[in-house]
Design an enzyme around this catalytic site. Structure first.
Site, short mmCIF file in Angstrom:
data_model
loop_
_atom_site.label_atom_id
_atom_site.label_comp_id
_atom_site.label_asym_id
_atom_site.label_seq_id
_atom_site.Cartn_x
_atom_site.Cartn_y
_atom_site.Cartn_z
N LYS A 30 -150.41 -62.78 -84.59
CA LYS A 30 -151.35 -63.01 -85.69
C LYS A 30 -151.49 -64.50 -86.02
O LYS A 30 -152.59 -64.99 -86.21
CB LYS A 30 -150.88 -62.29 -86.98
CG LYS A 30 -150.69 -60.81 -86.86
CD LYS A 30 -150.31 -60.19 -88.19
CE LYS A 30 -148.99 -60.64 -88.75
NZ LYS A 30 -147.80 -60.20 -88.00
N ARG A 46 -149.00 -56.68 -96.86
CA ARG A 46 -147.96 -56.08 -96.02
C ARG A 46 -147.57 -54.70 -96.52
O ARG A 46 -146.69 -54.06 -95.96
CB ARG A 46 -146.73 -56.98 -96.01
CG ARG A 46 -146.62 -57.79 -94.71
CD ARG A 46 -145.41 -58.63 -94.81
NE ARG A 46 -144.79 -59.02 -93.60
CZ ARG A 46 -144.99 -60.17 -92.98
NH1 ARG A 46 -145.90 -61.00 -93.40
NH2 ARG A 46 -144.27 -60.49 -91.92
N ARG A 101 -139.36 -66.63 -79.18
CA ARG A 101 -140.29 -67.51 -79.89
C ARG A 101 -139.55 -68.70 -80.48
O ARG A 101 -138.44 -68.58 -81.00
CB ARG A 101 -140.97 -66.72 -81.01
CG ARG A 101 -141.94 -67.55 -81.82
CD ARG A 101 -142.85 -66.70 -82.63
NE ARG A 101 -142.23 -66.23 -83.87
CZ ARG A 101 -142.91 -65.56 -84.81
NH1 ARG A 101 -144.18 -65.28 -84.63
NH2 ARG A 101 -142.30 -65.16 -85.90
N ARG A 160 -136.73 -69.77 -85.61
CA ARG A 160 -136.68 -69.32 -86.99
C ARG A 160 -135.47 -68.41 -87.16
O ARG A 160 -135.19 -67.59 -86.30
CB ARG A 160 -137.94 -68.52 -87.33
CG ARG A 160 -139.10 -69.39 -87.74
CD ARG A 160 -140.38 -68.64 -87.82
NE ARG A 160 -140.33 -67.37 -88.53
CZ ARG A 160 -141.39 -66.60 -88.75
NH1 ARG A 160 -142.58 -66.98 -88.33
NH2 ARG A 160 -141.28 -65.46 -89.39
N ARG A 165 -137.06 -56.47 -89.57
CA ARG A 165 -138.48 -56.76 -89.85
C ARG A 165 -139.38 -55.68 -89.25
O ARG A 165 -140.38 -55.30 -89.85
CB ARG A 165 -138.86 -58.14 -89.30
CG ARG A 165 -138.20 -59.26 -90.09
CD ARG A 165 -138.26 -60.58 -89.34
NE ARG A 165 -139.60 -61.10 -89.25
CZ ARG A 165 -139.98 -61.98 -88.32
NH1 ARG A 165 -139.14 -62.41 -87.41
NH2 ARG A 165 -141.22 -62.42 -88.31
P1 AMP Z 1 -144.12 -63.93 -91.29
O1 AMP Z 1 -144.07 -65.37 -90.94
O2 AMP Z 1 -145.48 -63.44 -91.66
O3 AMP Z 1 -143.46 -63.05 -90.23
O4 AMP Z 1 -143.23 -63.75 -92.61
C1 AMP Z 1 -141.87 -64.10 -92.64
C2 AMP Z 1 -141.21 -63.46 -93.84
O5 AMP Z 1 -141.82 -63.91 -95.05
C3 AMP Z 1 -141.30 -61.92 -93.90
O6 AMP Z 1 -140.32 -61.29 -93.11
C4 AMP Z 1 -141.09 -61.70 -95.40
O7 AMP Z 1 -139.73 -61.86 -95.76
C5 AMP Z 1 -141.88 -62.85 -96.01
N1 AMP Z 1 -143.30 -62.48 -96.21
C6 AMP Z 1 -144.37 -62.96 -95.54
N2 AMP Z 1 -145.50 -62.39 -95.98
C7 AMP Z 1 -145.14 -61.52 -96.95
C8 AMP Z 1 -145.84 -60.60 -97.77
N3 AMP Z 1 -147.18 -60.44 -97.67
N4 AMP Z 1 -145.13 -59.87 -98.68
C9 AMP Z 1 -143.81 -60.03 -98.80
N5 AMP Z 1 -143.07 -60.83 -98.03
C10 AMP Z 1 -143.72 -61.59 -97.11
#
Ligand code: AMP
Length: 215
Positions: free
Chosen positions: A13, A88, A127, A160, A171
Protein backbone atom coordinates in the site's frame (compact mmCIF):
# COMPACT_ATOMS: atom_id res chain seq x y z
CA UNK A 1 -10.10 11.67 -6.35
CA UNK A 2 -10.42 10.41 -2.76
CA UNK A 3 -8.78 7.01 -2.46
CA UNK A 4 -8.38 4.42 0.32
CA UNK A 5 -5.64 1.80 0.04
CA UNK A 6 -6.66 -1.36 1.87
CA UNK A 7 -4.68 -4.55 2.37
CA UNK A 8 -2.72 -6.78 4.67
CA UNK A 9 0.47 -5.23 6.16
CA UNK A 10 3.25 -5.53 3.59
CA UNK A 11 0.92 -5.83 0.60
CA UNK A 12 2.51 -2.72 -0.90
CA UNK A 13 0.00 0.00 0.00
CA UNK A 14 2.73 2.44 0.98
CA UNK A 15 4.86 1.88 -2.11
CA UNK A 16 1.89 2.29 -4.46
CA UNK A 17 0.69 5.39 -2.59
CA UNK A 18 4.14 6.98 -2.81
CA UNK A 19 4.23 6.39 -6.58
CA UNK A 20 0.76 7.90 -7.03
CA UNK A 21 1.72 10.84 -4.85
CA UNK A 22 4.77 11.52 -6.99
CA UNK A 23 2.92 11.15 -10.28
CA UNK A 24 -0.31 12.94 -9.45
CA UNK A 25 0.61 15.08 -6.45
CA UNK A 26 -2.22 13.62 -4.36
CA UNK A 27 -1.37 13.91 -0.65
CA UNK A 28 -0.30 10.52 0.72
CA UNK A 29 -1.70 10.18 4.23
CA UNK A 30 -0.23 7.20 6.05
CA UNK A 31 -1.31 6.91 9.67
CA UNK A 32 1.66 4.59 10.29
CA UNK A 33 4.06 7.27 8.96
CA UNK A 34 2.37 9.94 11.09
CA UNK A 35 2.77 7.80 14.22
CA UNK A 36 6.41 6.93 13.39
CA UNK A 37 7.24 10.60 12.80
CA UNK A 38 5.76 11.44 16.20
CA UNK A 39 7.70 8.63 17.86
CA UNK A 40 10.91 9.96 16.29
CA UNK A 41 10.15 13.46 17.59
CA UNK A 42 9.15 12.10 21.00
CA UNK A 43 5.81 13.96 21.03
CA UNK A 44 2.95 13.08 23.37
CA UNK A 45 1.23 11.29 20.48
CA UNK A 46 4.46 9.41 19.78
CA UNK A 47 4.74 8.28 23.39
CA UNK A 48 1.17 7.02 23.32
CA UNK A 49 1.47 5.29 19.94
CA UNK A 50 4.78 3.54 20.58
CA UNK A 51 3.53 0.79 22.88
CA UNK A 52 0.76 -0.12 20.44
CA UNK A 53 2.96 -0.06 17.36
CA UNK A 54 5.78 -2.07 18.92
CA UNK A 55 3.35 -4.88 19.72
CA UNK A 56 1.41 -4.74 16.45
CA UNK A 57 -1.80 -3.48 18.07
CA UNK A 58 -3.98 -0.67 16.81
CA UNK A 59 -3.58 2.81 18.29
CA UNK A 60 -6.95 3.76 19.88
CA UNK A 61 -9.65 4.71 17.38
CA UNK A 62 -10.55 8.14 18.79
CA UNK A 63 -6.93 9.31 18.62
CA UNK A 64 -6.45 7.92 15.11
CA UNK A 65 -9.71 9.25 13.70
CA UNK A 66 -9.01 12.76 15.04
CA UNK A 67 -5.58 12.80 13.43
CA UNK A 68 -6.96 11.83 10.04
CA UNK A 69 -9.95 14.17 10.19
CA UNK A 70 -7.63 17.07 11.06
CA UNK A 71 -5.24 16.16 8.26
CA UNK A 72 -8.05 15.99 5.70
CA UNK A 73 -9.08 19.55 6.56
CA UNK A 74 -5.80 20.88 5.18
CA UNK A 75 -5.87 22.79 1.92
CA UNK A 76 -3.82 20.23 0.00
CA UNK A 77 -6.62 17.63 0.37
CA UNK A 78 -9.27 19.70 -1.34
CA UNK A 79 -8.81 18.01 -4.75
CA UNK A 80 -8.22 14.52 -3.41
CA UNK A 81 -6.04 12.34 -1.19
CA UNK A 82 -4.75 8.82 -0.68
CA UNK A 83 -5.39 7.20 2.70
CA UNK A 84 -2.86 4.45 3.40
CA UNK A 85 -3.42 2.27 6.48
CA UNK A 86 -6.61 4.04 7.50
CA UNK A 87 -9.35 3.02 8.18
CA UNK A 88 -8.32 -0.21 9.85
CA UNK A 89 -11.65 -1.22 11.38
CA UNK A 90 -15.38 -0.51 11.07
CA UNK A 91 -15.35 2.18 13.77
CA UNK A 92 -12.70 4.13 11.88
CA UNK A 93 -14.54 3.62 8.57
CA UNK A 94 -17.77 4.96 10.09
CA UNK A 95 -15.88 7.89 11.64
CA UNK A 96 -14.34 8.73 8.28
CA UNK A 97 -17.65 8.48 6.43
CA UNK A 98 -19.30 10.81 8.94
CA UNK A 99 -16.51 13.38 8.85
CA UNK A 100 -16.40 13.42 5.05
CA UNK A 101 -20.15 13.71 4.58
CA UNK A 102 -20.23 16.63 7.05
CA UNK A 103 -18.05 18.39 4.45
CA UNK A 104 -20.01 17.13 1.44
CA UNK A 105 -17.22 14.77 0.51
CA UNK A 106 -16.97 11.02 0.04
CA UNK A 107 -14.57 8.23 -0.77
CA UNK A 108 -14.47 7.57 -4.54
CA UNK A 109 -12.69 4.23 -4.57
CA UNK A 110 -11.18 1.67 -2.20
CA UNK A 111 -8.23 -0.23 -3.68
CA UNK A 112 -7.68 -3.64 -2.12
CA UNK A 113 -4.01 -4.53 -2.56
CA UNK A 114 -4.41 -8.28 -2.68
CA UNK A 115 -2.06 -11.27 -2.76
CA UNK A 116 -1.06 -14.59 -1.22
CA UNK A 117 -0.53 -13.89 2.49
CA UNK A 118 2.43 -16.29 2.87
CA UNK A 119 4.29 -14.52 0.08
CA UNK A 120 3.42 -11.14 1.57
CA UNK A 121 4.74 -12.20 5.00
CA UNK A 122 7.99 -13.29 3.37
CA UNK A 123 8.26 -9.93 1.65
CA UNK A 124 7.45 -8.09 4.87
CA UNK A 125 10.16 -9.80 6.91
CA UNK A 126 12.73 -8.79 4.26
CA UNK A 127 11.48 -5.23 4.14
CA UNK A 128 13.78 -2.38 5.12
CA UNK A 129 13.07 1.36 5.16
CA UNK A 130 15.03 4.57 5.22
CA UNK A 131 14.97 5.87 8.77
CA UNK A 132 14.88 9.44 7.50
CA UNK A 133 12.53 9.60 4.48
CA UNK A 134 10.69 6.25 4.64
CA UNK A 135 11.72 5.02 1.17
CA UNK A 136 11.09 1.25 1.14
CA UNK A 137 13.75 -1.37 0.30
CA UNK A 138 13.95 -5.16 0.36
CA UNK A 139 16.93 -7.36 1.24
CA UNK A 140 16.45 -9.47 -1.92
CA UNK A 141 14.38 -7.59 -4.45
CA UNK A 142 14.94 -3.87 -3.86
CA UNK A 143 18.45 -3.22 -2.68
CA UNK A 144 19.95 0.29 -2.43
CA UNK A 145 22.92 1.18 -4.62
CA UNK A 146 25.15 1.36 -1.53
CA UNK A 147 24.46 -1.12 1.29
CA UNK A 148 22.60 0.45 4.20
CA UNK A 149 22.36 3.89 2.58
CA UNK A 150 19.15 5.36 1.13
CA UNK A 151 19.32 6.16 -2.60
CA UNK A 152 16.89 9.05 -2.18
CA UNK A 153 18.27 10.99 0.80
CA UNK A 154 21.44 9.26 2.02
CA UNK A 155 19.69 8.28 5.30
CA UNK A 156 20.33 5.04 7.17
CA UNK A 157 18.32 1.98 6.08
CA UNK A 158 16.84 0.03 8.98
CA UNK A 159 14.34 -2.74 9.73
CA UNK A 160 11.18 -1.45 11.39
CA UNK A 161 10.82 -2.97 14.85
CA UNK A 162 7.31 -4.12 13.96
CA UNK A 163 8.61 -5.93 10.84
CA UNK A 164 10.24 -8.57 13.09
CA UNK A 165 8.74 -12.04 12.64
CA UNK A 166 6.78 -12.19 15.90
CA UNK A 167 5.21 -8.73 15.54
CA UNK A 168 4.36 -9.46 11.89
CA UNK A 169 2.18 -12.38 13.00
CA UNK A 170 0.38 -10.16 15.54
CA UNK A 171 -0.22 -7.54 12.85
CA UNK A 172 -1.62 -10.15 10.47
CA UNK A 173 -3.98 -11.37 13.23
CA UNK A 174 -5.16 -7.82 13.88
CA UNK A 175 -5.70 -7.41 10.13
CA UNK A 176 -7.75 -10.60 9.88
CA UNK A 177 -9.91 -9.76 12.88
CA UNK A 178 -10.40 -6.03 12.50
CA UNK A 179 -9.46 -4.78 9.04
CA UNK A 180 -10.59 -7.60 6.76
CA UNK A 181 -14.30 -6.93 7.49
CA UNK A 182 -13.80 -3.62 5.65
CA UNK A 183 -13.67 -5.59 2.40
CA UNK A 184 -17.39 -6.41 2.73
CA UNK A 185 -18.11 -2.98 4.18
CA UNK A 186 -16.80 -1.24 1.04
CA UNK A 187 -18.17 -3.92 -1.30
CA UNK A 188 -21.63 -3.05 -0.01
CA UNK A 189 -20.95 0.60 -0.90
CA UNK A 190 -19.81 -0.56 -4.35
CA UNK A 191 -16.41 1.06 -3.87
CA UNK A 192 -14.07 -1.91 -3.72
CA UNK A 193 -11.62 -2.73 -6.52
CA UNK A 194 -8.70 -5.18 -6.29
CA UNK A 195 -5.16 -5.00 -7.62
CA UNK A 196 -2.40 -7.61 -7.49
CA UNK A 197 0.02 -6.48 -4.79
CA UNK A 198 2.58 -9.09 -5.83
CA UNK A 199 2.90 -7.79 -9.38
CA UNK A 200 5.73 -5.43 -10.35
CA UNK A 201 5.19 -1.95 -8.93
CA UNK A 202 4.82 -0.31 -12.35
CA UNK A 203 2.14 -2.88 -13.28
CA UNK A 204 0.24 -2.36 -10.02
CA UNK A 205 0.33 1.40 -10.52
CA UNK A 206 -1.05 0.86 -14.01
CA UNK A 207 -3.87 -1.27 -12.58
CA UNK A 208 -4.70 1.55 -10.16
CA UNK A 209 -4.60 4.08 -13.00
CA UNK A 210 -7.01 1.94 -15.03
CA UNK A 211 -9.40 1.70 -12.09
CA UNK A 212 -9.28 5.35 -11.07
CA UNK A 213 -8.91 6.95 -14.48
CA UNK A 214 -5.82 8.82 -13.21
CA UNK A 215 -3.45 9.52 -16.12
P1 AMP B 1 1.55 0.67 9.04
O1 AMP B 1 2.79 1.43 8.74
O2 AMP B 1 0.34 1.16 8.30
O3 AMP B 1 1.74 -0.83 8.90
O4 AMP B 1 1.22 0.93 10.58
C1 AMP B 1 2.13 0.58 11.60
C2 AMP B 1 1.42 0.55 12.93
O5 AMP B 1 0.86 1.83 13.23
C3 AMP B 1 0.22 -0.42 13.02
O6 AMP B 1 0.62 -1.75 13.28
C4 AMP B 1 -0.55 0.21 14.18
O7 AMP B 1 0.06 -0.07 15.42
C5 AMP B 1 -0.40 1.70 13.90
N1 AMP B 1 -1.46 2.19 12.99
C6 AMP B 1 -1.31 2.61 11.72
N2 AMP B 1 -2.49 2.97 11.20
C7 AMP B 1 -3.41 2.78 12.18
C8 AMP B 1 -4.82 2.95 12.25
N3 AMP B 1 -5.54 3.38 11.21
N4 AMP B 1 -5.43 2.67 13.44
C9 AMP B 1 -4.73 2.26 14.50
N5 AMP B 1 -3.41 2.02 14.49
C10 AMP B 1 -2.74 2.30 13.34
Amino acid sequence: MNIIMLGVPGAGKGTISKELHEKYNLPHISTGDIFRENIKNNTELGKLAKSYIDTGKLVPDDVTINIVVDRLKREDCKDGFILDGFPRNIIQADGLKKALSANNKKIDVVILVDGDVDKIIKRLSGRRVCEKCGTPYHIETLRPKVDGVCDTCGGKIIQRKDDSEEVILDRINVYNEQTKPLIDYYKKDNLLKSVDGLAKIEDVVKQVEDITGLR
